[in-house]
Design an enzyme around this catalytic site. Structure first.
Site, mmCIF file in Angstrom:
data_model
loop_
_atom_site.group_PDB
_atom_site.id
_atom_site.type_symbol
_atom_site.label_atom_id
_atom_site.label_comp_id
_atom_site.label_asym_id
_atom_site.label_seq_id
_atom_site.Cartn_x
_atom_site.Cartn_y
_atom_site.Cartn_z
ATOM 1 N N HIS A 237 -48.845 4.841 -21.145
ATOM 2 C CA HIS A 237 -48.755 3.442 -21.590
ATOM 3 C C HIS A 237 -49.158 2.472 -20.463
ATOM 4 C CE1 HIS A 237 -46.722 4.852 -25.201
ATOM 5 N NE2 HIS A 237 -45.702 5.322 -24.521
HETATM 6 O O1 RIB Z 1 -43.463 1.140 -24.852
HETATM 7 C C1 RIB Z 1 -43.871 1.603 -23.589
HETATM 8 C C2 RIB Z 1 -43.497 0.618 -22.526
HETATM 9 O O2 RIB Z 1 -42.080 0.476 -22.464
HETATM 10 C C3 RIB Z 1 -43.905 1.087 -21.122
HETATM 11 O O3 RIB Z 1 -44.133 -0.030 -20.319
HETATM 12 C C4 RIB Z 1 -42.695 1.821 -20.647
HETATM 13 O O4 RIB Z 1 -42.602 1.848 -19.215
HETATM 14 C C5 RIB Z 1 -41.597 0.959 -21.212
HETATM 15 O O5 RIB Z 1 -41.407 -0.137 -20.312
#
Ligand code: RIB
Ligand code: CA
Length: 303
Positions: A237
């Site tokens: 992500h």
């Molecule tokens: O949904 C994924 C996000 O939420 C990423 O940034 C992970 O680190 C959490 O913060």
């Protein structure tokens, strides 16, 4: 060359993203600002300091400015079950580095005002700090080149509820304020981040070489796959948001105006009205190019 401030809630994917950014020859990391989210603000700040010291040594001068320990309303719901104890799973030595003597919001305003060139904020956690900075210094809207936001789920299910992605869900009010501010935003949501991952079966050498980032990256992934035997993939992500700041061509984006549902069952849902607006919503990703950029920036063989 892109000058950036990274706003983050480390967090294991944040950790990989921070290592990419600090290793990249194409980014100047002006500083790191911490926010609660994946873990408490105390843990996310401690993790940021530990990561900076681990990669840059005790002499590092990288500013780590502390931000919000709660959203604009209510409190954060942490995700230790995903990120492990302390928010990183693995334990790094206690840091000797100390937080910067300015709040995250003031740091963003200060560096934007002083910056000779365009400044980009890469937001990897809830948008509370960014909203606070925009409230503190509204001129930030014109001073920032853009905000690259890891957040949102537009045409795919969420990861906190069926409707909402974690970062936006944690502070939908801040997200609305950021998207309504007029600041240009590249929005890197689950629509694309879930297509980029490291697979369990590709380990234990997901990253090549003996550099500190390659060894730590492998330790983090091995820990997560060991602790969570239901994980078959480690989604990239936050690393994809950093990859997009380095190489915007990894994403295909559509102009849109983004709004966020703040209440009820659909809290945190991101809605895009395509055609015009201040946001660019990522709708496609060049998976091979993006994952190779992540891998090369954390491995020894730099991109
Ligand atoms: O949904 C994924 C996000 O939420 C990423 O940034 C992970 O680190 C959490 O913060
Ligand atoms: Ca994050």
């Amino acid at each position: 060359m892109c000058t950036v401030i990274i706003d983050t809630d480390p967090g294991v994917d944040d950790a990989l993203a921070l290592m990419m950014a600090m290793n990249s020859p194409d980014l100047v990391v002006e500083g790191i600002t911490t926010v609660g989210g994946n873990a408490t603000l105390s843990d996310t700040t401690d993790n940021a300091l530990r990561l900076v010291e681990h990669l840059q040594g005790k002499q590092s001068v990288m500013p780590v400015a502390v931000g919000a320990d709660r959203p604009l309303r209510g409190s954060f719901t942490h995700a230790y079950h995903v990120h492990g104890s302390g928010g990183l799973g693995v334990r790094l030595p206690a840091p000797t580095l100390r937080p910067y003597g300015m709040s995250a919001a003031d740091f963003m305003c200060d560096r934007a005002a002083a910056s000779a060139g365009p400044l980009t904020v890469i937001a990897l956690g809830p948008l509370t700090n960014v909203a606070a900075a925009l409230d503190t210094c509204p001129e930030l809207v014109g001073a920032l080149a853009e905000i690259v936001v890891m957040g949102g789920a537009f045409d795919v299910p969420g990861n906190v509820t069926p409707h909402a992605e974690f970062n936006i869900y944690e502070d939908p009010w801040a997200a609305n304020a950021v998207f309504a501010s007029g600041v240009p935003a590249t929005v890197v949501g689950l629509d694309v981040t879930r297509q980029t991952s490291m697979h369990r079966r590709a380990g234990p050498r997901w990253f090549e070489g003996a550099s500190r980032s390659a060894v730590l990256g492998n330790r983090i992934l091995a820990d997560r796959f060991r602790e969570r035997d239901d994980f078959q993939e480690f989604y990239l992500h936050d690393p994809l948001a950093v990859a997009a700041a380095i190489d915007p061509d990894v994403l295909t984006c559509r102009p849109a105006q983004v709004t966020v549902v703040t209440d009820g069952e659909e809290r945190g849902r991101t809605l895009a009205t395509y055609g015009e607006g201040t946001a660019r919503v990522a709708v496609e990703v060049d998976v091979e190019r993006a994952v190779e950029l992540v891998r090369s920036l954390i491995s020894d063989n730099r991109a």
